[in-house]
Write a protein that holds these residues in place. Structure first.
Motif, PDB file in Angstrom:
ATOM      1  N   GLY A 198       0.834  -1.198   0.000  1.00  0.00           N
ATOM      2  CA  GLY A 198       0.000   0.000   0.000  1.00  0.00           C
ATOM      3  C   GLY A 198       0.864   1.242   0.000  1.00  0.00           C
ATOM      4  N   SER A 199       0.445   2.252  -0.716  1.00  0.00           N
ATOM      5  CA  SER A 199       1.210   3.493  -0.809  1.00  0.00           C
ATOM      6  C   SER A 199       1.087   4.313   0.479  1.00  0.00           C
ATOM      7  CB  SER A 199       0.697   4.332  -1.980  1.00  0.00           C
ATOM      8  OG  SER A 199      -0.617   4.822  -1.703  1.00  0.00           O
ATOM      9  N   GLN A 200       1.872   5.374   0.548  1.00  0.00           N
ATOM     10  CA  GLN A 200       1.725   6.346   1.629  1.00  0.00           C
ATOM     11  C   GLN A 200       0.306   6.909   1.579  1.00  0.00           C
ATOM     12  OE1 GLN A 200       3.466   7.495   4.165  1.00  0.00           O
ATOM     13  NE2 GLN A 200       2.223   9.276   4.667  1.00  0.00           N
ATOM     14  N   PRO A 201      -0.428   6.889   2.687  1.00  0.00           N
ATOM     15  CA  PRO A 201      -1.791   7.423   2.677  1.00  0.00           C
ATOM     16  C   PRO A 201      -1.815   8.917   2.355  1.00  0.00           C
ATOM     17  CG  PRO A 201      -1.439   6.041   4.601  1.00  0.00           C
ATOM     18  CD  PRO A 201      -0.093   6.253   3.979  1.00  0.00           C
ATOM     19  N   GLU A 202      -2.735   9.283   1.488  1.00  0.00           N
ATOM     20  CA  GLU A 202      -2.975  10.686   1.160  1.00  0.00           C
ATOM     21  C   GLU A 202      -4.255  11.113   1.868  1.00  0.00           C
ATOM     22  OE1 GLU A 202      -3.947  13.562  -2.704  1.00  0.00           O
ATOM     23  OE2 GLU A 202      -3.701  11.394  -2.959  1.00  0.00           O
ATOM     24  N   VAL A 203      -4.171  12.121   2.716  1.00  0.00           N
ATOM     25  CA  VAL A 203      -5.323  12.609   3.467  1.00  0.00           C
ATOM     26  C   VAL A 203      -5.881  13.842   2.761  1.00  0.00           C
ATOM     27  CG1 VAL A 203      -6.164  13.443   5.692  1.00  0.00           C
ATOM     28  CG2 VAL A 203      -4.375  11.703   5.610  1.00  0.00           C
ATOM     29  N   ILE A 204      -7.164  13.793   2.420  1.00  0.00           N
ATOM     30  CA  ILE A 204      -7.799  14.828   1.609  1.00  0.00           C
ATOM     31  C   ILE A 204      -8.979  15.423   2.365  1.00  0.00           C
ATOM     32  CG2 ILE A 204      -8.934  15.304  -0.608  1.00  0.00           C
ATOM     33  CD1 ILE A 204      -7.629  12.588  -1.556  1.00  0.00           C
ATOM     34  N   ASP A 205      -9.096  16.741   2.318  1.00  0.00           N
ATOM     35  CA  ASP A 205     -10.249  17.430   2.894  1.00  0.00           C
ATOM     36  C   ASP A 205     -11.279  17.604   1.787  1.00  0.00           C
ATOM     37  OD1 ASP A 205     -11.420  18.769   5.216  1.00  0.00           O
ATOM     38  OD2 ASP A 205     -11.223  20.609   4.048  1.00  0.00           O
ATOM     39  N   SER A 213     -15.057  18.565   0.356  1.00  0.00           N
ATOM     40  CA  SER A 213     -16.252  19.356   0.602  1.00  0.00           C
ATOM     41  C   SER A 213     -17.392  18.913  -0.309  1.00  0.00           C
ATOM     42  CB  SER A 213     -15.961  20.846   0.366  1.00  0.00           C
ATOM     43  OG  SER A 213     -14.963  21.315   1.248  1.00  0.00           O
ATOM     44  N   THR A 214     -18.616  19.235   0.106  1.00  0.00           N
ATOM     45  CA  THR A 214     -19.783  18.922  -0.720  1.00  0.00           C
ATOM     46  C   THR A 214     -20.562  20.203  -1.039  1.00  0.00           C
ATOM     47  OG1 THR A 214     -21.011  18.323   1.298  1.00  0.00           O
ATOM     48  CG2 THR A 214     -20.020  16.521   0.014  1.00  0.00           C
ATOM     49  N   VAL A 215     -21.436  20.619  -0.143  1.00  0.00           N
ATOM     50  CA  VAL A 215     -22.241  21.825  -0.392  1.00  0.00           C
ATOM     51  C   VAL A 215     -22.005  22.838   0.722  1.00  0.00           C
ATOM     52  CG1 VAL A 215     -24.006  20.485  -1.603  1.00  0.00           C
ATOM     53  CG2 VAL A 215     -24.274  20.942   0.837  1.00  0.00           C
ATOM     54  N   PRO A 216     -22.289  24.119   0.462  1.00  0.00           N
ATOM     55  CA  PRO A 216     -22.120  25.150   1.491  1.00  0.00           C
ATOM     56  C   PRO A 216     -22.958  24.840   2.730  1.00  0.00           C
ATOM     57  CG  PRO A 216     -22.454  26.165  -0.665  1.00  0.00           C
ATOM     58  CD  PRO A 216     -22.711  24.693  -0.840  1.00  0.00           C
ATOM     59  N   GLY A 217     -22.363  25.109   3.890  1.00  0.00           N
ATOM     60  CA  GLY A 217     -23.066  24.900   5.148  1.00  0.00           C
ATOM     61  C   GLY A 217     -22.889  23.531   5.753  1.00  0.00           C
ATOM     62  N   VAL A 218     -22.193  22.640   5.032  1.00  0.00           N
ATOM     63  CA  VAL A 218     -21.944  21.290   5.540  1.00  0.00           C
ATOM     64  C   VAL A 218     -20.451  21.111   5.749  1.00  0.00           C
ATOM     65  CG1 VAL A 218     -22.065  18.819   5.015  1.00  0.00           C
ATOM     66  CG2 VAL A 218     -23.991  20.308   4.466  1.00  0.00           C
ATOM     67  N   GLU A 219     -20.083  20.630   6.918  1.00  0.00           N
ATOM     68  CA  GLU A 219     -18.672  20.448   7.246  1.00  0.00           C
ATOM     69  C   GLU A 219     -18.007  19.486   6.276  1.00  0.00           C
ATOM     70  OE1 GLU A 219     -15.989  19.525  11.252  1.00  0.00           O
ATOM     71  OE2 GLU A 219     -18.152  19.180  11.245  1.00  0.00           O
ATOM     72  N   SER A 220     -16.781  19.774   5.932  1.00  0.00           N
ATOM     73  CA  SER A 220     -16.051  18.915   5.005  1.00  0.00           C
ATOM     74  C   SER A 220     -15.761  17.561   5.653  1.00  0.00           C
ATOM     75  CB  SER A 220     -14.743  19.573   4.570  1.00  0.00           C
ATOM     76  OG  SER A 220     -13.894  19.804   5.683  1.00  0.00           O
ATOM     77  N   THR A 221     -15.412  16.612   4.802  1.00  0.00           N
ATOM     78  CA  THR A 221     -15.190  15.224   5.204  1.00  0.00           C
ATOM     79  C   THR A 221     -13.741  14.844   4.941  1.00  0.00           C
ATOM     80  OG1 THR A 221     -17.477  14.660   4.675  1.00  0.00           O
ATOM     81  CG2 THR A 221     -15.922  12.840   4.754  1.00  0.00           C
ATOM     82  N   THR A 222     -13.176  14.007   5.783  1.00  0.00           N
ATOM     83  CA  THR A 222     -11.812  13.524   5.576  1.00  0.00           C
ATOM     84  C   THR A 222     -11.836  12.242   4.758  1.00  0.00           C
ATOM     85  OG1 THR A 222     -11.088  14.497   7.665  1.00  0.00           O
ATOM     86  CG2 THR A 222      -9.672  12.802   6.699  1.00  0.00           C
ATOM     87  N   VAL A 223     -11.156  12.270   3.629  1.00  0.00           N
ATOM     88  CA  VAL A 223     -11.032  11.117   2.744  1.00  0.00           C
ATOM     89  C   VAL A 223      -9.568  10.691   2.715  1.00  0.00           C
ATOM     90  CG1 VAL A 223     -11.215  10.328   0.346  1.00  0.00           C
ATOM     91  CG2 VAL A 223     -13.009  11.764   1.334  1.00  0.00           C
ATOM     92  N   VAL A 224      -9.317   9.394   2.772  1.00  0.00           N
ATOM     93  CA  VAL A 224      -7.957   8.861   2.697  1.00  0.00           C
ATOM     94  C   VAL A 224      -7.833   7.995   1.455  1.00  0.00           C
ATOM     95  CG1 VAL A 224      -6.199   7.443   3.829  1.00  0.00           C
ATOM     96  CG2 VAL A 224      -7.689   8.920   5.194  1.00  0.00           C
ATOM     97  N   ARG A 225      -6.777   8.250   0.681  1.00  0.00           N
ATOM     98  CA  ARG A 225      -6.508   7.467  -0.528  1.00  0.00           C
ATOM     99  C   ARG A 225      -5.215   6.674  -0.343  1.00  0.00           C
ATOM    100  NH1 ARG A 225      -5.965  11.273  -4.711  1.00  0.00           N
ATOM    101  NH2 ARG A 225      -7.896  10.773  -5.825  1.00  0.00           N
TER     102      ARG A 225
END
Length: 222
Positions: free
Chosen positions: A193-200, A202-214
């Motif tokens: 597995g590669s080094q994990p990439e942590v991504i912030d 977003s979806t729509v305004p007013g909703v907190e962003s989500t943490t995605v790991v690739r």
């Protein structure tokens, strides 16, 4: 998945419904029906807690949808520990040209998933009852996703063997996922597995962003 710093009422009421419709596009009717079923039956069927009912959209539906921009339009996508169908059902609705496997060990949750898939007319979905480990030699996926399943080391052990070389884990994690990376390094090295990439994400305004790991399963993993 979300840090939950906003109150339930303010978060729910702050949603821009037109922005939500626009974000989901052609998938919106199916996703809206799924959200309604979760609201009406989710607590009774043991899928979500009672305090989640007013936050179906921001905490569950949009949180799940945040992974979709990182997924291909087609190919084989597996959702490990699909549970209520988060994110797998949302992914299937938003990626109709992909084949989506919902992997879930619990019979009652598989029954729920079968109902939802039929009711929403999601012809691109197959439900695989069992633990992810049981399918390690059964097929190879382009993408494996998951939400709130396990710490990153365990998640890598069950997810990376499902991937073809060059395939990717694209998973939804909490804000503190960086603390899980060092304990997972040994497993990641063993399974290529590669080094994990942590991504912030977003979806729509007013909703907190989500943490995605690739994490990419590098060539030569088998």
């Amino acid at each position: 998945m979300s840090s939950g710093t906003e109150s339930t009422a303010s978060t729910s009421e702050s949603l821009d419904r037109q922005a939500v419709r626009t974000y989901f596009g052609e998938a919106y009717p199916a996703v809206e029906s799924f959200a309604a079923r979760l609201r009406d039956e989710g607590e009774v069927r043991g899928l979500i807690g009672p305090r989640e009912l007013d936050r179906i959209w921001d905490r569950h539906i949009l949180n799940s949808a945040a992974v979709v921009p990182f997924l291909p339009e087609s190919g084989l996508i597996a959702d490990v520990g699909s549970g209520a169908g988060l994110p797998g059902v949302v992914v299937a609705a938003m990626r109709p040209r992909a084949t989506v496997y919902l992997i879930e060990p619990m019979e009652r949750r598989c029954a729920w998933l079968a109902e939802i898939v039929a009711d929403l007319g999601l012809t691109n979905v197959e439900i695989k009852r069992g633990r992810a480990e049981e399918y390690h030699d059964a097929f190879e996926c382009d993408i494996v996703t998951s939400r709130a399943v396990a710490a990153l080391d365990k998640l890598a052990r069950i997810s990376l063997p499902l991937l073809r070389p060059g395939g990717e884990m694209i998973v939804l994690k909490g804000r503190n996922v960086s603390k899980e990376i060092d304990p997972a390094r040994k497993v990641l090295r063993r399974l290529k597995g590669s080094q994990p990439e942590v991504i912030d994400a977003s979806t729509v305004p007013g909703v907190e962003s989500t943490t995605v790991v690739r994490i990419v399963r590098q060539t030569g993993a088998r």
